[in-house]
Design an enzyme around this catalytic site. Sequence first.
Site, short mmCIF file in Angstrom:
data_model
loop_
_atom_site.label_atom_id
_atom_site.label_comp_id
_atom_site.label_asym_id
_atom_site.label_seq_id
_atom_site.Cartn_x
_atom_site.Cartn_y
_atom_site.Cartn_z
N LYS A 1 0.94 -1.05 -0.09
CA LYS A 1 -0.11 0.14 -0.16
C LYS A 1 0.91 1.13 0.00
CE LYS A 1 -1.56 2.54 2.98
NZ LYS A 1 -1.60 4.02 2.04
N GLY B 1 7.24 4.59 8.31
CA GLY B 1 6.44 5.90 8.30
C GLY B 1 6.65 6.47 9.93
N SER B 2 5.24 6.60 10.51
CA SER B 2 5.45 7.57 11.69
C SER B 2 5.74 6.60 12.69
CB SER B 2 4.67 8.57 11.91
OG SER B 2 3.09 7.76 11.83
N THR B 3 6.38 7.03 13.93
CA THR B 3 6.52 6.16 14.81
C THR B 3 5.05 5.66 15.63
OG1 THR B 3 8.80 6.80 15.49
CG2 THR B 3 7.37 6.05 17.47
N GLU B 4 4.26 6.77 15.60
CA GLU B 4 2.94 6.72 16.07
C GLU B 4 2.06 5.54 15.45
OE1 GLU B 4 0.59 9.98 15.14
OE2 GLU B 4 -1.05 9.54 16.47
N GLY C 1 3.54 3.38 13.50
CA GLY C 1 4.28 1.89 13.84
C GLY C 1 3.91 1.09 15.22
N GLU D 1 10.32 0.71 10.30
CA GLU D 1 11.47 1.81 10.02
C GLU D 1 10.78 2.86 10.15
OE1 GLU D 1 13.05 4.61 8.79
OE2 GLU D 1 13.24 3.91 6.80
N CYS E 1 13.72 10.39 6.69
CA CYS E 1 13.53 9.71 8.25
C CYS E 1 14.91 9.99 8.76
CB CYS E 1 13.14 8.36 7.85
SG CYS E 1 13.88 7.46 6.76
N GLU F 1 10.54 15.39 15.72
CA GLU F 1 10.76 14.97 14.32
C GLU F 1 10.21 16.05 13.46
OE1 GLU F 1 9.26 11.61 12.20
OE2 GLU F 1 11.47 11.53 11.00
#
Length: 820
Positions: free
Chosen positions: A198, A250-253, A255, A272, A306, A416
């Site tokens: 996706k 993508g974003s840590t959130e 993830g 990642e 990133c 970030e």
Amino acid sequence: MSTTADDSVRAIFASMDYGPAPESAEAARAWLARHDRVFGHFIGGAFVEPVDGERFATVHPGDGSTLAQVAQGSQADVDAAVAAAQQALPGWRALDPGARARHLYALGRHVQQHARLLAVLEALDNGKTIRETRDIDVPLVARHFYHHAGWAQLLEREFPGYHGVGVCGQVIPWNFPLLMLAWKVAPALAAGNTVVLKPAEFTPLTALAFAELSLEVGLPPGVLNVVTGDGRTGAALVAHEGLAKVAFTGSTEVGRAIREVTAGRGVKLSLELGGKSPFIVFDDADLDSAVEGVVDAIWFNQGEVCCAGSRLLVQESVAARLEDKLRARMETLREGPSLDKAMDMGAVIAPVQLDKISRLVEQCRAEGGRCFQPSWAAGLTAPVGDDEAGTATRGLYFPPTLLADVAPASQAAQEEIFGPVIVSMTFRTPAEAVELANNTRYGLAASVWTENVNLALDVAPQLEAGVVWINCSNVFDAASGFGGYRESGFGREGGREGMFEYLAPDWEAALPTYAPGELTTPAGADGLGLGGDGSGGDAAVDRTAKLYIGGKQARPDGNYAYPVLAPGGARVGQAPLGNRKDVRNAVEAARKAVGWTRATAHNRAQVLYYLAENLAARAGEFADRLRVLTGTSLDDAAREVEVSVERLFFYAAYADKYDGGVHATPLRNVTLAMPEAWGVLAVACPDEAPLLAFVSLTAPALAMGNRVVAVPSPRWPLAATDLYQVLDTSDLPGGALNIVTGVRDELSEVLARHADVAAMWYVGGAEGSATVERESADNLKATWVNWGRRRDWFDREQGEGREYLRRATRIKNIWVPYGE
Ligand code: NAI
Ligand code: MG
């Protein structure tokens, strides 16, 4: 030549201004027109209509104009794509490695053949510059497929005993749309897996173009499927029961959310995530090169990277000089239309990102940070376009920005920003530089600038980051792994280490699940009760063990013990019922015992040999204890001790032999792939084989330099607590191995949540495995759980080997360029 033309040429030479140098958009426009600027999903080798017909626009951030309508993937679309991938899996897997390699090779070739289309399409859909898509993104994409064609070819030879995991669900971001596709798809296909990808909602077009290109190549239908849509489509994909592997960038959130959603499902996961990477300049650095390094670190791709070097840490004595040079360099940067070949920076991706960048910069300014932007920033005008309805739209531009005198704890220094903004701070000593560099929850990359190779190689291992660039920044190659430490995620992409993310050991897949009743909760564990048949047990061996924390025996915090029972029900002793306070104490002791991680591998080997010898010297005593505890025959008990001793020798032997490599990256540098210990690694042991399982899980972790907190067999913990004297006489430093007895799943939950535990192994029930995976989401620790499957600890393949050592380490790649 007329005088006026002559004059204007002279004027250009005098000013050295660039004229517009637009790349033609023709190839991309024609491709879009051929599809009537409306796309479906790519499923089972064909473009298909979305089941519920919903679509949304993707735009060109450079002027806001609409490029095309793409499908919003629904649950039904995701189901269809996963089904297609499942159907294609057996055939793709059965292909011989050479045939799979040829497909990957052809994908690389075709990317090169369509390089112009892909580069222009990427620049349009993302807003980044054509220079970057043409010179960096697309060539790296081709390189990635060529490199992985090689892994496909060599799979059986280089990864014996491993197989592809199955259907992979992959979700990627918008900052390097096609490159992230390559990083995900190439290793997955090389390992014999099939894929549902996706792309990000802002940048779906190059993934669709790539899908079309896979048809040209003759990739079998269903091997690669692309479902477009926003976060809802991503959520439906990662939640799908048909997946064996999920890979996300993508974003840590998000993830974290994916870690929770995939918990307990037996899904292999790599994440990642974000970063706030330090760019460290020592006083002996070549400052002009460092300035170019900063340009690459933070203004490459508008800072939407990133691993962007977004924190400039400068040694105090050169800070003013570096800032002057940097400000002068910022004046010469050029920002504007993506297709203008002379531009250094293009547009940022979306209004939401532009707002976030502006907000963080404003806030920093308000807090007293000095903000510097080049003089041309004031005149930066955004080109206009129009959307489908003909309404005027604007491009999204943010100038290169330097924020100086920023407090290390401020939001601008910690969060970030994901834009062209660098914050700068100063340090005095190398130790201070390391401390500042590591003062972040992230750990993706770091860049170190000094002409002193000793200093650089001294600092690199101290940095909590998966990639360290020495005197360079933002360099990538398919032969080198890339990925984070800490909240930047886990897993690697690229190189040999990246291939493992798409493979699983054959033995692991074949394991049976535990039979009902094989795993126990200690009797009386929920209270103080002494349980058992009341016979009083075997007085000769009955004693109350303690915990082992920081090299000392310790009473449990709650002062509770529970009875340890022989299979007949007789009480053979008592074990402490450890609680969360005991776990915290053990983790604290492990955290402090850094000496074990810093010890040489030779030194660690010596300690493990010593342990093995001391256990061997008391083999009879241990065998007898195991016999009483577990009710096995004396022969079997003796064998458990013997294999435990062998296993210690095995890992002692490996301590200085499981080493890294030098990746063959095609640049003038060496890329050192160094396996490093996690730091504090927690281990939860199963019930059975209480001595052997304990040794099998703790020895490899110790051999690689981890400090371990172990929960031994809850049923027969005395097999582990009997080891205290052996540990005390083997020179194992205090805190290197800590033992907390009690209820496995309770203690594991505390360990999984603990912020100072960097990785955790759990061997127990399916429910406990799910808990550990779910609860690890907070600090994104790497986990290795058995999902309720029983290993045979006596079996050499299942109970020992390089897989354990691989899981006991993570790779740091250190790039060291050479030449003048
Ligand atoms: P995001 O993490 O929401 O988006 C990345 C991908 O995940 C997209 O394909 C999105 O559709 C998908 N997604 C969103 N929610 C999902 C869910 N619940 N389950 C599965 N997939 C889901 O990132 P976003 O919102 O585009 O950017 C926000 C911030 O994230 C940025 O400001 C930046 O700080 C960071 N970021 C980091 C990236 C990296 O390369 N590490 C890339 C993009 C963003
Ligand atoms: Mg777009």
